[in-house]
Design an enzyme around this catalytic site. Structure first.
Site, mmCIF file in Angstrom:
data_model
loop_
_atom_site.group_PDB
_atom_site.id
_atom_site.type_symbol
_atom_site.label_atom_id
_atom_site.label_comp_id
_atom_site.label_asym_id
_atom_site.label_seq_id
_atom_site.Cartn_x
_atom_site.Cartn_y
_atom_site.Cartn_z
ATOM 1 N N TYR A 271 9.317 -1.454 -4.555
ATOM 2 C CA TYR A 271 10.915 -1.357 -4.120
ATOM 3 C C TYR A 271 11.247 -0.501 -5.943
ATOM 4 O O TYR A 271 12.239 0.184 -5.320
ATOM 5 C CB TYR A 271 11.516 -2.328 -3.288
ATOM 6 C CG TYR A 271 10.971 -2.469 -2.253
ATOM 7 C CD1 TYR A 271 10.644 -2.120 -1.283
ATOM 8 C CD2 TYR A 271 10.436 -4.348 -2.482
ATOM 9 C CE1 TYR A 271 10.132 -2.433 0.123
ATOM 10 C CE2 TYR A 271 10.166 -4.202 -1.011
ATOM 11 C CZ TYR A 271 10.606 -3.751 -0.182
ATOM 12 O OH TYR A 271 9.289 -4.048 1.636
ATOM 13 N N LYS B 156 1.782 -5.578 4.232
ATOM 14 C CA LYS B 156 1.526 -5.819 2.679
ATOM 15 C C LYS B 156 0.392 -7.098 3.033
ATOM 16 O O LYS B 156 0.126 -8.255 1.569
ATOM 17 C CB LYS B 156 2.843 -7.268 1.719
ATOM 18 C CG LYS B 156 4.056 -5.019 1.449
ATOM 19 C CD LYS B 156 5.091 -6.027 0.744
ATOM 20 C CE LYS B 156 5.566 -4.831 0.398
ATOM 21 N NZ LYS B 156 7.043 -4.921 1.459
ATOM 22 N N ASN C 107 10.756 -14.088 -6.147
ATOM 23 C CA ASN C 107 9.769 -12.827 -4.464
ATOM 24 C C ASN C 107 9.912 -11.219 -5.745
ATOM 25 O O ASN C 107 11.524 -10.816 -6.152
ATOM 26 C CB ASN C 107 10.777 -12.663 -3.523
ATOM 27 C CG ASN C 107 10.277 -13.720 -2.958
ATOM 28 O OD1 ASN C 107 10.390 -14.722 -3.439
ATOM 29 N ND2 ASN C 107 10.731 -14.189 -1.882
ATOM 30 N N ASN D 289 15.111 -18.291 1.731
ATOM 31 C CA ASN D 289 14.787 -17.633 0.795
ATOM 32 C C ASN D 289 15.759 -15.921 0.757
ATOM 33 O O ASN D 289 16.283 -15.570 2.137
ATOM 34 C CB ASN D 289 13.509 -17.360 2.606
ATOM 35 C CG ASN D 289 12.338 -15.720 1.666
ATOM 36 O OD1 ASN D 289 12.338 -15.405 0.272
ATOM 37 N ND2 ASN D 289 12.875 -14.572 2.066
ATOM 38 N N GLU D 290 15.434 -15.548 -0.313
ATOM 39 C CA GLU D 290 16.138 -14.802 -0.458
ATOM 40 C C GLU D 290 18.519 -14.818 -0.365
ATOM 41 O O GLU D 290 18.163 -13.626 0.237
ATOM 42 C CB GLU D 290 15.619 -13.110 -0.462
ATOM 43 C CG GLU D 290 13.986 -13.087 -0.855
ATOM 44 C CD GLU D 290 14.184 -11.595 -1.070
ATOM 45 O OE1 GLU D 290 14.304 -11.261 -0.221
ATOM 46 O OE2 GLU D 290 12.676 -11.512 -1.644
ATOM 47 N N ASP E 188 12.895 -8.755 7.757
ATOM 48 C CA ASP E 188 11.378 -8.122 7.770
ATOM 49 C C ASP E 188 10.810 -9.111 8.733
ATOM 50 O O ASP E 188 9.439 -8.583 8.590
ATOM 51 C CB ASP E 188 11.314 -7.784 6.222
ATOM 52 C CG ASP E 188 9.874 -6.807 6.121
ATOM 53 O OD1 ASP E 188 10.389 -5.900 6.670
ATOM 54 O OD2 ASP E 188 9.479 -6.627 5.085
ATOM 55 N N GLU F 122 6.896 -14.355 -4.232
ATOM 56 C CA GLU F 122 6.003 -13.178 -3.491
ATOM 57 C C GLU F 122 5.836 -11.533 -4.248
ATOM 58 O O GLU F 122 6.867 -11.975 -4.890
ATOM 59 C CB GLU F 122 7.323 -12.585 -2.369
ATOM 60 C CG GLU F 122 7.890 -13.260 -1.489
ATOM 61 C CD GLU F 122 8.661 -12.669 -0.040
ATOM 62 O OE1 GLU F 122 8.501 -11.741 -0.281
ATOM 63 O OE2 GLU F 122 9.473 -13.451 0.423
ATOM 64 N N TRP G 262 2.301 -11.335 -1.326
ATOM 65 C CA TRP G 262 2.574 -11.493 0.243
ATOM 66 C C TRP G 262 2.300 -10.104 0.877
ATOM 67 O O TRP G 262 2.163 -9.140 -0.429
ATOM 68 C CB TRP G 262 4.612 -11.058 -0.162
ATOM 69 C CG TRP G 262 5.534 -10.846 0.883
ATOM 70 C CD1 TRP G 262 5.646 -9.645 1.550
ATOM 71 C CD2 TRP G 262 5.761 -11.703 2.294
ATOM 72 N NE1 TRP G 262 6.139 -10.446 2.678
ATOM 73 C CE2 TRP G 262 6.460 -11.367 3.285
ATOM 74 C CE3 TRP G 262 5.528 -13.252 1.828
ATOM 75 C CZ2 TRP G 262 6.839 -11.866 4.100
ATOM 76 C CZ3 TRP G 262 6.346 -13.972 2.854
ATOM 77 C CH2 TRP G 262 6.654 -13.392 3.523
HETATM 78 C C1 GCB Z 1 10.631 -10.115 0.252
HETATM 79 C C2 GCB Z 1 11.200 -10.689 1.902
HETATM 80 C C3 GCB Z 1 9.731 -10.331 3.210
HETATM 81 C C4 GCB Z 1 9.840 -8.963 3.063
HETATM 82 C C5 GCB Z 1 9.286 -8.552 2.148
HETATM 83 C C6 GCB Z 1 8.962 -7.117 2.155
HETATM 84 O O1 GCB Z 1 11.423 -9.779 -0.250
HETATM 85 O O2 GCB Z 1 11.452 -12.180 1.855
HETATM 86 O O3 GCB Z 1 10.378 -11.251 4.385
HETATM 87 O O4 GCB Z 1 9.253 -8.941 4.391
HETATM 88 O O5 GCB Z 1 10.271 -9.259 0.741
HETATM 89 O O6 GCB Z 1 7.461 -6.998 2.544
HETATM 90 O O7 GCB Z 1 9.265 -5.993 1.874
#
Ligand code: GCB
Length: 611
Positions: free
Chosen positions: A483, A580, A477, A408-409, A159, A515, A560
């Site tokens: 979502y 965000k 996160n 990360n994730e 992303d 996040e 985030w």
């Molecule tokens: C997440 C990711 C990050 C994205 C964020 C989002 O979980 O780690 O890279 O930018 O979500 O805004 O969807």
């Protein structure tokens, strides 16, 4: 010594990859070549040139370097001449005067090559030509171009935009042969009376000769100076120095970021032959039960995940933006941030050291997946291990860096589905075991390199618990109310609270929300708040921060994101931007930023003794 950086380099895209056949590696990019132009270094080419915005293939950078006579070996010096490239995204072939000096893969970390012999052969003046490409591949870290197309363009499930180019400075350093190769400074203990013990391990570039050598190291803060020395026996290459620092020695913390100058000198036969200086902080950081202790006192993180991203410079080093971002974090009352999703520039860490921002330093391992071939998984593991080594060796002496985030994730099947990537059938759970082996290896490596900092990975809610168990601190996160449970902050946060309580019961260690947040398009307002409005973002941040009230083990909140940032094009990313940020991409505050300031600044002021 800088090599035309910051500066303008000759530059040309090379989609057919014919640069070497045309001799550009030797003569540099000729001015009249089709597509040739000048490019700013540092910088991302995708932001500088409209025709290259989405282009990730090979490009050439070249510049002529002229060494002063004293820097050449013909002057009688036997020094080493190192060409250091701060970050080339993603891969670089480096040529000096037409000879391939090195190939390096992996962005965001420096690499260097001894070019002394090549320069000697070329004389005082020579061409440095660098072929850089950011082609997406399943075998790279982060992976791209996975067999199935991601539902965004360029074809990457990340992303954030896969910016390419020479993103940081290119320098030549001149080092004495056999001098100081490495220094590792560690605070080992802070006692109840405020006295501290610190050590420095100094490694030489070559074993000491038959007479041995002496390392003298001075730790200075203001008028206070503590000098230690250690003998390097013949044939040995290491020295260990230990300081017993008296009570009252200034310690590093976000509210009082005291730094000490560490000056290390190597003496052979009583004569100083090399010296190295760096800024260090005397501080400890560790996990105790479900708490984090900074200098043996409980520490809670307030802050952000942030990218290196700015208009015009892209992911290229942008010092005013780095300073501004630190100022904005301080303006909100933050005390920390995570270098999502890759190591950030050393200059940003200089700022964090000096301003007192604690940093979770992250590797580039975003969205590691375990559903494709074992060869691809192994290639990513090898690339990540290189990055872990590079990151720890670059940043191990930073007072500001309190923790390493190794990924990360990492992808779980549920998450990959949301990226439009096909996943194995539910009964095939081999990805869990493959991920477990992968992380066991990477965490073991990181622990062998640095025992003084906790390790973590920033988990997706569906990341397998066997992966998370490797972490000393659970970083997670979460986007309930965005979502999942979209439009319903109350319901989302209630579910999240219950889920976190279950996870804590299973894992029993400190938790950080690394996040959480909601997209807010600057200027969109709604009453009652609804998704994409500034009010919705503000209310979501408030509800998440409230989760900490009765959960003492929830020791950190990283919103985030600090700022809006550029992403690939996707239906959920209006204008190719993730909204965000609590600040816009040009660093203007949204309602969320004002809210955080009202909530966090009094805490920062109380900690700093300013109220
Ligand atoms: C997440 C990711 C990050 C994205 C964020 C989002 O979980 O780690 O890279 O930018 O979500 O805004 O969807």
């Amino acid at each position: 010594m800088r090599v035309a950086s910051p500066g303008l380099w000759d530059f040309c895209p090379d989609p057919e990859d014919g640069g070497v056949a045309r001799g550009w590696h030797a003569s540099g990019v000729p001015q009249g070549a089709p597509g040739a132009r000048v490019a700013a270094v540092p910088g991302s080419w995708n932001e500088q040139f409209s025709d290259l915005r989405d282009y990730l293939g090979p490009c050439w950078y070249s510049t002529r370097v002229t060494l002063p006579l004293w820097a050449t070996r013909s002057s009688g010096n036997q020094h080493r001449l190192l060409l250091r490239i701060g970050s080339a995204c993603y891969a670089a072939h480096v040529y000096v005067s037409g000879t391939l000096a090195c190939i390096h893969e992996g962005g965001h970390l420096p690499f260097q090559v001894d070019v002394g012999d090549l320069c000697e052969a070329a004389g005082c003046s020579f061409i440095v030509a660098i072929r850089v490409e950011g082609v997406l591949s399943p075998e790279r870290v982060p992976p791209g171009n996975l067999a199935q197309r991601a539902q965004q363009y360029p074809n990457i499930s990340l992303d954030f935009f896969p910016f390419c180019g020479l993103h940081r400075d290119v320098c030549l350093s001149i080092l004495p042969a056999g001098g100081i190769e490495d220094v590792t400074f560690t605070t080992t203990e802070i006692a109840g009376d405020g006295s501290a013990t610190a050590t420095a391990v100094v490694v030489l570039g070559a074993p000491a000769d038959a007479h041995g050598a002496v390392v003298v190291a001075a730790l200075r803060h203001g008028a206070g100076e503590h000098v230690e020395d250690a003998v390097v026996a013949p044939d040995q290459q290491r020295a260990l120095l230990t300081w017993q620092l008296p009570p009252g020695t200034p310690l590093w913390s976000p509210e009082s970021p005291a730094l000490h100058d560490l000056h290390v000198e190597l003496r052979v036969g009583g004569v100083a032959v090399d010296s190295y200086a760096l800024c260090v902080g005397v501080r400890t950081f560790r996990v105790a039960g479900s708490q984090l202790l900074l200098n043996d006192r409980p520490f809670k993180l307030r802050g952000f995940g942030k990218h290196e991203d700015a208009p015009l410079s892209g992911r290229g080093l942008n010092l005013p933006a780095a300073v501004k971002d630190a100022e904005l974090m301080r303006w909100t009352g933050a005390n920390s941030y995570r270098t999502a999703h890759y190591p950030h520039a050393e200059e940003s860490l200089d700022i964090a050291d000096r301003m007192g921002l604690a940093v979770i330093g992250e590797t580039p391992a975003c969205y590691m997946c375990f559903h494709d071939s074992q060869n691809a998984i192994d290639a990513r593991q090898a690339a990540l291990c290189d990055a872990v080594q590079g990151l720890i060796s670059r940043d191990k002496n930073r007072a500001c860096v309190i923790m390493w985030s190794l990924a990360n994730e990492p992808e779980c099947n549920a998450h990959m589905k949301t990226h439009g990537i096909s996943v194995p059938p539910p009964e095939d759970e081999s990805w869990k075991a493959k991920g477990q082996q992968f992380f066991e290896h990477v965490f073991t490596l990181a622990r062998s390199l640095d025992l003084s900092r906790p390790l973590t990975l920033a988990a997706h809610p569906d990341s397998d618990i066997s992966w998370i168990r490797h972490s000393d601190v659970v970083c997670t996160n979460r986007y309930n109310g965005w979502y999942s449970q979209p439009g319903c902050i109350g319901e989302g946060v209630a579910r999240l609270g219950a889920k976190l309580d279950q996870e804590y019961a299973a894992l029993q260690r400190p938790f950080i929300l690394t996040e959480f947040g909601a997209d807010a398009v600057c200027g969109v307002h709604a009453e009652p708040p609804e998704m994409w409005s500034e009010e919705y973002q503000r209310d979501m941040l408030a509800a998440y921060l409230d989760l900490g009230a009765d959960r003492p083990w929830l020791v950190g909140f990283h919103v985030w994101n600090l700022t809006d940032f550029k992403t690939p094009q996707a239906v959920r990313r209006p204008g190719g931007i993730n909204h965000k940020g609590v600040f816009t991409r040009d660093r203007r505050p949204k309602l969320g930023a004002h809210y955080l300031r009202r909530r966090w600044l009094p805490e920062l002021q109380a900690e700093s003794g300013h109220i």
